[in-house]
Design a protein around this motif. Structure first.
Motif, short mmCIF file in Angstrom:
data_model
loop_
_atom_site.label_atom_id
_atom_site.label_comp_id
_atom_site.label_asym_id
_atom_site.label_seq_id
_atom_site.Cartn_x
_atom_site.Cartn_y
_atom_site.Cartn_z
N UNK A 56 -12.81 81.41 12.76
CA UNK A 56 -13.86 80.58 13.36
C UNK A 56 -14.15 79.59 12.50
N UNK A 57 -14.20 79.84 10.96
CA UNK A 57 -14.47 78.93 10.17
C UNK A 57 -13.54 77.77 10.12
N UNK A 58 -12.15 78.26 10.17
CA UNK A 58 -11.05 77.35 10.30
C UNK A 58 -11.29 76.35 11.30
N UNK A 59 -11.80 77.03 12.45
CA UNK A 59 -11.86 76.11 13.90
C UNK A 59 -12.97 74.95 13.58
N UNK A 60 -14.05 75.39 12.72
CA UNK A 60 -15.07 74.51 12.46
C UNK A 60 -14.50 73.29 11.76
N UNK A 61 -13.65 73.93 10.66
CA UNK A 61 -13.15 72.68 9.80
C UNK A 61 -12.07 71.63 10.76
N UNK A 62 -11.29 72.24 11.38
CA UNK A 62 -10.45 71.58 12.02
C UNK A 62 -11.11 70.48 13.26
N UNK A 63 -12.27 70.95 13.47
CA UNK A 63 -13.08 70.10 14.66
C UNK A 63 -13.48 68.97 13.93
N UNK A 64 -13.59 69.00 12.59
CA UNK A 64 -13.92 67.61 12.06
C UNK A 64 -12.92 66.88 11.75
N UNK A 65 -11.64 67.49 11.95
CA UNK A 65 -10.55 66.60 11.90
C UNK A 65 -10.00 66.12 13.33
N UNK A 66 -10.18 66.99 14.31
CA UNK A 66 -9.91 66.68 15.69
C UNK A 66 -10.90 67.29 16.34
N UNK A 67 -11.81 66.44 16.85
CA UNK A 67 -12.84 67.26 17.87
C UNK A 67 -12.45 67.66 19.08
N UNK A 68 -11.07 67.31 19.68
CA UNK A 68 -10.80 68.21 20.68
C UNK A 68 -10.36 69.83 20.55
N UNK A 69 -10.56 70.02 19.19
CA UNK A 69 -10.37 71.73 18.97
C UNK A 69 -11.82 72.18 18.85
N UNK A 70 -12.96 71.63 19.38
CA UNK A 70 -14.05 72.14 19.48
C UNK A 70 -14.30 73.36 19.96
N UNK A 71 -13.61 73.64 21.34
CA UNK A 71 -13.64 74.80 22.01
C UNK A 71 -12.90 75.97 21.72
N UNK A 72 -12.09 75.79 20.74
CA UNK A 72 -11.27 76.90 20.21
C UNK A 72 -11.90 78.01 19.90
N UNK A 73 -13.14 77.92 19.20
CA UNK A 73 -13.89 79.25 18.98
C UNK A 73 -13.94 80.05 19.95
N UNK A 74 -14.37 79.41 21.08
CA UNK A 74 -14.63 80.01 22.58
C UNK A 74 -13.56 80.68 23.09
N UNK A 75 -12.27 79.94 23.09
CA UNK A 75 -11.12 80.49 23.46
C UNK A 75 -10.63 81.79 22.68
N UNK A 76 -11.04 82.06 21.33
CA UNK A 76 -10.75 83.16 20.72
C UNK A 76 -11.82 84.14 21.23
N UNK A 77 -13.00 83.84 21.48
CA UNK A 77 -13.93 84.83 21.98
C UNK A 77 -13.47 85.17 23.27
N UNK A 78 -13.08 84.46 24.05
CA UNK A 78 -12.78 84.82 25.49
C UNK A 78 -11.55 85.85 25.41
N UNK A 79 -10.59 85.57 24.37
CA UNK A 79 -9.38 86.51 24.26
C UNK A 79 -9.90 87.82 23.54
N UNK A 80 -10.91 87.90 22.66
CA UNK A 80 -11.37 88.98 22.28
C UNK A 80 -12.13 89.77 23.46
N UNK A 81 -12.66 88.87 24.33
CA UNK A 81 -13.27 89.84 25.45
C UNK A 81 -12.35 90.47 26.61
N UNK A 82 -11.46 89.77 26.58
CA UNK A 82 -10.31 90.44 27.51
C UNK A 82 -9.34 91.42 26.85
N UNK A 83 -9.50 91.55 25.46
CA UNK A 83 -9.02 92.73 24.82
C UNK A 83 -9.84 93.88 24.35
#
Length: 324
Positions: A56-83
């Motif tokens: 999650x922290x890495x996603x935050x840092x990456x969002x500052x570099x590429x704003x299109x990665x802002x939704x990545x933490x939610x993708x990880x969360x969705x994957x965790x829910x599915x598993x």
């Protein structure tokens, strides 16, 4: 990935042109590539709580570099829910939010907008360009970077629309609208808003054309449609064919690894940009992951009965067994 798949992955990396191109350029793609690859490795198996927080922290840092990665933490969360890891699903979101909060506070103090993303956005210009990419060739669209309007740009109405937007904000008549950051800082937000409204209007007036663009993006975001004229035709053909083969193999690898996080993080960026303009560069950070998927599929192909029956010094399968 077993040893054969790993070997194929290294071979694909060695010969894949995108790797050489972006590893030699100082661009955000290189940082995003390293970040996405690290995330995929962390989350391939059962990640620990520490891995999830770090992701999650890495996603935050990456969002500052590429704003299109802002939704990545939610993708990880969705994957965790599915598993069935519901209790841990919030961890990457909270970690990303903790990293981005200081930036949001700075935006609030400086610009009056508490946004965790850059205040100036390029969504409007990207969506506007998407409405034109299927109607005019790249040469006519790119001519605006030199503030020139080709005869086709004039006849299609593009030049008229660009002049109207630029005149409304006080910019030169044919100032290129494809990149809002080429405008003075004071105009960027206004230009983006006007282009976004114009793009939405164009989509409403011709939804079928835009739908075709979105469908084409499924392929075009991964496969370059044209190469620079200095690339010899045979080389361009080889690059196009190899790119297509790798993409098709990767789709097979995505199916084979569908129970892991790998295919979802691989195609995340393509999903974000599907509705926007076509530019294969935007999926560059996912190319190493694409090669992983292709290697998995290629290894599975070698298990087919036909390949297992191959014998002799040129038997690909037996040659690879030497590396086990």
């Amino acid at each position: 990935m077993d040893r054969t798949a790993r070997l194929f992955f290294l071979m694909l990396c060695a010969g894949y042109p995108m790797i050489a191109l972006y590893s030699s350029a100082v661009m955000s793609e290189a940082v995003a590539t390293a970040g996405l690859t690290t995330l995929a490795i962390w989350l391939l198996r059962q990640p620990s709580v520490g891995h999830l927080i770090a992701a999650g922290a890495t996603c935050g840092l990456l969002t500052m570099v590429r704003p299109d990665l802002a939704l990545l933490p939610f993708l990880i969360a969705a994957y965790l829910v599915l598993t069935r890891r519901w209790k841990e699903a919030v961890l990457p979101i909270l970690a990303a939010a903790a990293v981005l909060t200081p930036y949001a506070v700075w935006n609030a103090v400086t610009f009056g907008k508490p946004s965790p993303l850059p205040v100036a956005s390029a969504v409007g210009s990207s969506l506007y360009l998407a409405t034109w990419q299927g109607k005019l060739p790249p040469s006519d669209l790119n001519a605006l970077y030199q503030q020139e309007a080709t005869p086709m740009a004039e006849a299609s109405g593009l030049a008229r629309e660009v002049r109207s937007v630029n005149e409304s904000v006080g910019a030169p008549p044919l100032h290129p609208p494809w990149n809002p950051f080429l405008y003075p800082s004071a105009l960027q937000s206004d230009v983006n808003s006007r282009l976004l409204a114009l793009a939405v209007s164009r989509i409403q007036n011709d939804p079928l054309s835009y739908a075709k663009h979105v469908v084409r993006n499924l392929w075009a975001l991964w496969n370059t449609s044209s190469y620079p004229p200095q690339v010899p035709a045979p080389i361009a053909w080889i690059l196009a064919v190899s790119s297509a083969i790798i993409f098709v193999l990767a789709l097979g690898g995505a199916w084979l690894t569908r129970r892991t996080f790998l295919p979802y993080v691989t195609f995340y960026l393509a999903g974000v940009h599907l509705l926007l303009h076509t530019e294969a560069r935007y999926t560059a950070p996912s190319r190493i992951l694409l090669l992983m998927l292709a290697a998995v599929a290629l290894e599975r192909v070698l298990r087919l009965p036909y390949f297992s029956r191959l014998q002799g010094p040129f038997a690909l399968r037996s040659g690879l067994d030497a590396f086990r």
